[in-house]
Design an enzyme around this catalytic site. Structure first.
Site, PDB file in Angstrom:
ATOM      1  N   CYS A 384       0.837  -1.198   0.000  1.00 33.58           N
ATOM      2  CA  CYS A 384       0.000   0.000   0.000  1.00 33.58           C
ATOM      3  C   CYS A 384       0.877   1.254   0.000  1.00 33.58           C
ATOM      4  O   CYS A 384       1.472   1.571  -1.029  1.00 33.58           O
ATOM      5  CB  CYS A 384      -0.994  -0.049   1.148  1.00 33.58           C
ATOM      6  SG  CYS A 384      -2.479   0.901   0.767  1.00 33.58           S
ATOM      7  N   HIS A 510      -3.585  -5.239   0.363  1.00 34.29           N
ATOM      8  CA  HIS A 510      -2.996  -5.757   1.611  1.00 34.29           C
ATOM      9  C   HIS A 510      -3.037  -7.289   1.628  1.00 34.29           C
ATOM     10  O   HIS A 510      -4.002  -7.868   2.136  1.00 34.29           O
ATOM     11  CB  HIS A 510      -3.779  -5.233   2.815  1.00 34.29           C
ATOM     12  CG  HIS A 510      -3.618  -3.770   3.041  1.00 34.29           C
ATOM     13  ND1 HIS A 510      -2.724  -3.250   3.940  1.00 34.29           N
ATOM     14  CD2 HIS A 510      -4.235  -2.716   2.459  1.00 34.29           C
ATOM     15  CE1 HIS A 510      -2.794  -1.934   3.920  1.00 34.29           C
ATOM     16  NE2 HIS A 510      -3.710  -1.580   3.026  1.00 34.29           N
ATOM     17  N   GLU A 512      -1.475  -9.215   3.520  1.00 41.68           N
ATOM     18  CA  GLU A 512      -1.341  -9.743   4.883  1.00 41.68           C
ATOM     19  C   GLU A 512      -2.685 -10.114   5.508  1.00 41.68           C
ATOM     20  O   GLU A 512      -2.754 -11.004   6.349  1.00 41.68           O
ATOM     21  CB  GLU A 512      -0.575  -8.749   5.775  1.00 41.68           C
ATOM     22  CG  GLU A 512      -1.304  -7.458   6.161  1.00 41.68           C
ATOM     23  CD  GLU A 512      -1.222  -6.334   5.127  1.00 41.68           C
ATOM     24  OE1 GLU A 512      -0.962  -6.631   3.945  1.00 41.68           O
ATOM     25  OE2 GLU A 512      -1.429  -5.160   5.495  1.00 41.68           O
TER      26      GLU A 512
END
Ligand code: GLN
Length: 538
Positions: A384, A510, A512
């Site tokens: 990001c 993202h 994650e």
């Protein structure tokens, strides 16, 4: 599997930060591994509508679901443990509860009645608790109540639990109270009094704990368990020891050894069997027996806070296990990075991740870091804001546009390589207005990303307002930074890579948030793999 959904409530006493989320997720894992469809919900007693507007110093990372809810980080644990996506319904705050009730009042739906905490606020809490159960998707809903019993702001939630126990009837609910049993070194003893007080506080609100989960640094003796059971009015087998673990991923096994799942299922009159944790334990074995190690720098401005980059740290654990390597994550504060110390701070690393973030603080250090890793061909993953920094660095140092910037940091920049998204222009409210949740991304077949995902179309979660300015795309590509993923509806660039480097990837989304024990995220797996290769080559 069950006829009507059963509800488990997890409350906390004595102290905050005891890990209710991990206990809830571990219990859900044990129930899921016995064939029950379990989900977990977090009720947060603060007035914010969601944690999206909270700074990480306040409440750690803001986790984002597929449906674009900005939520408490505990939802990340739920997904990582269960491998089942959560949604807006899994996180409710007092702000949201009051907002619904007040909107209803404005629509005149209370027909002239006085609107009160009991029954109107408690009814709304009960409705929110039962949304997941009524969906038909779950046999068991675990509701974690944020905060600690005795807090003024938790009271309506505890009252809602008390009422629900009556509404739903015997054997359909279960209350687990998580407490701390402190060790007093001067006395050389574990102390039960704080737990006794906490259980009494809960009882003052009419709720009797069925099960005590006791966080402790030392084993609870049989005598101590007997004492706790007697003073707290629970069965002895319902006193569960939760000893400090070296990893949160050990907690399901620890809870299994203590029989937490058994007491819960017996209270709910549900069948218990031996949970199948074989896959989980395979992961644990790999996690605990790495064959080599790598050191990856995590560059951000909240690195001193354990919880700010929670999902990234957990994704490294999953990816490390997958690669059978120990990933040492070295937190590096971007505010203290400069050209003069960069070699010293980054020179020894096997990979660098530049973290997501907002605002100007620490930005220049992130840009210096990208330059260093790009020029030294160190594996790089930018997430990001980290991806945006990679674009700015390339524009400044390769395209020779020294003032290139993001309009987030410099509205007057002559070269706005990162621009406000068209959909964001005119947006005034801060809460819930970013580009959020799952969006499609089309991958270029000639890319690291395509090799990693092994698919041309992927979906990933987002949380941002700014984007790569497509006016600069051709110039960047001609100079060697390729856009290898884009959103098919808007043309928005989702991924950039530098093919001349061995492993240099920046993603606007993202990854994650989607990494779980069962499905480690392929991008993290590949990044750790690249770091390992780099380490071997050094
Ligand atoms: N601040 C940047 C944006 O809004 C990046 C956001 C992030 O890193 N999550 O686009």
């Amino acid at each position: 599997m069950t006829t009507n959904p059963k509800y488990i409530f997890v409350t906390g006493g004595v102290s905050s930060s005891l890990g209710k989320g991990i206990i809830a997720a571990s219990l859900a894992k044990l129930l899921q591994s016995q064939g029950y469809r379990a989900t977990i919900q977090k009720l947060d007693p603060y007035i914010n509508i969601d944690p999206g507007t909270l700074n990480p110093y306040e409440h750690g990372e803001c986790y984002v679901t597929d449906d674009g809810a900005e939520t408490d980080l505990d939802l990340g644990h739920y997904e990582r443990f269960l491998n089942v996506p959560t949604s807006q319904a899994n996180n409710v705050t007092t702000g949201r509860i009051y907002q619904s009730v007040i909107d209803k009042e404005r629509r005149g739906e209370f027909l002239g009645k006085t609107v009160q905490v009991i029954p109107h606020i408690t009814d709304e809490i009960k409705r929110r608790i039962q949304i997941l159960g009524n969906s038909g998707d779950y046999d068991i809903v675990i509701t974690e109540i944020g905060g600690t019993v005795g807090d003024i702001e938790s009271l309506p939630y505890i009252e809602a639990v008390r009422q629900l126990e009556w509404d739903l009837g015997e054997h359909n609910t279960c209350v687990i109270h998580l407490t701390l049993v402190p060790y007093l070194s001067a006395a050389g003893e574990l102390k039960t009094k704080p737990t006794q007080h906490s259980v009494k506080t809960l009882m003052e609100s009419g709720v009797q704990a069925d099960i005590l989960v006791c966080r402790t640094e030392h084993k609870l003796s049989d005598g101590l368990k007997t004492k706790l059971a007697r003073f707290c009015n629970v069965k002895k087998e319902a006193v569960i020891e939760s000893i400090d673990a070296s990893t949160i991923y050990d907690v399901p096994n620890l809870m299994l050894e203590e029989g937490l799942d058994k007491v819960v299922l017996s209270q709910l009159k549900l069948k218990s069997s031996v949970p199948d944790l074989s896959r989980w334990n395979e992961f644990l074995k790999r996690h605990k027996n790495p064959k080599s190690e790598v050191t990856i720098g995590l560059i951000g401005k909240y690195v001193e806070l354990q919880d700010s980059y929670k999902s990234i740290l957990e994704a490294f654990i999953h990816a490390g296990a997958e690669n059978e390597v120990k990933v040492n994550v070295e937190p590096i504060h971007s505010e203290y990075l400069s050209e003069s110390n960069i070699e010293f701070k980054l020179g020894h690393l096997d990979g660098v991740l530049v973290a997501p973030g907002f605002g100007e603080r620490g930005i220049e250090g992130k840009i210096d870091a990208v330059r260093f890793v790009r020029e030294h061909n160190i594996p790089f993953l930018g997430i990001c804001l980290g991806m945006q920094m990679a674009v700015i660095e390339y524009a400044r140092n390769v395209l020779k546009l020294p003032k290139a910037n993001s309009v987030e940091m410099d509205e007057q920049t002559p070269d706005p390589v990162i621009n406000l998204m068209a959909s964001q222009k005119g947006v005034v409210n801060k809460g819930g207005t970013m580009r959020l949740g799952t969006w499609d991304c089309q991958l270029d077949k000639e890319s690291i990303a395509y090799n990693v995902y092994n698919s041309e179309l992927i979906t990933e979660r987002h949380r941002h307002r700014f984007e790569l300015n497509n006016d600069y795309k051709t110039k960047l590509e001609e100079a060697g930074m390729k856009a290898t993923g884009f959103n098919p509806e808007t043309g928005l660039v989702e991924i950039v890579e530098i093919p001349a480097n061995d492993w240099f990837v920046g993603v606007q989304y993202h990854p994650e948030y989607k990494s779980t024990v069962k499905s480690p995220h392929p991008l993290f797996v590949a990044f750790v793999g690249a770091a390992l290769k780099y380490n071997k080559k050094k």
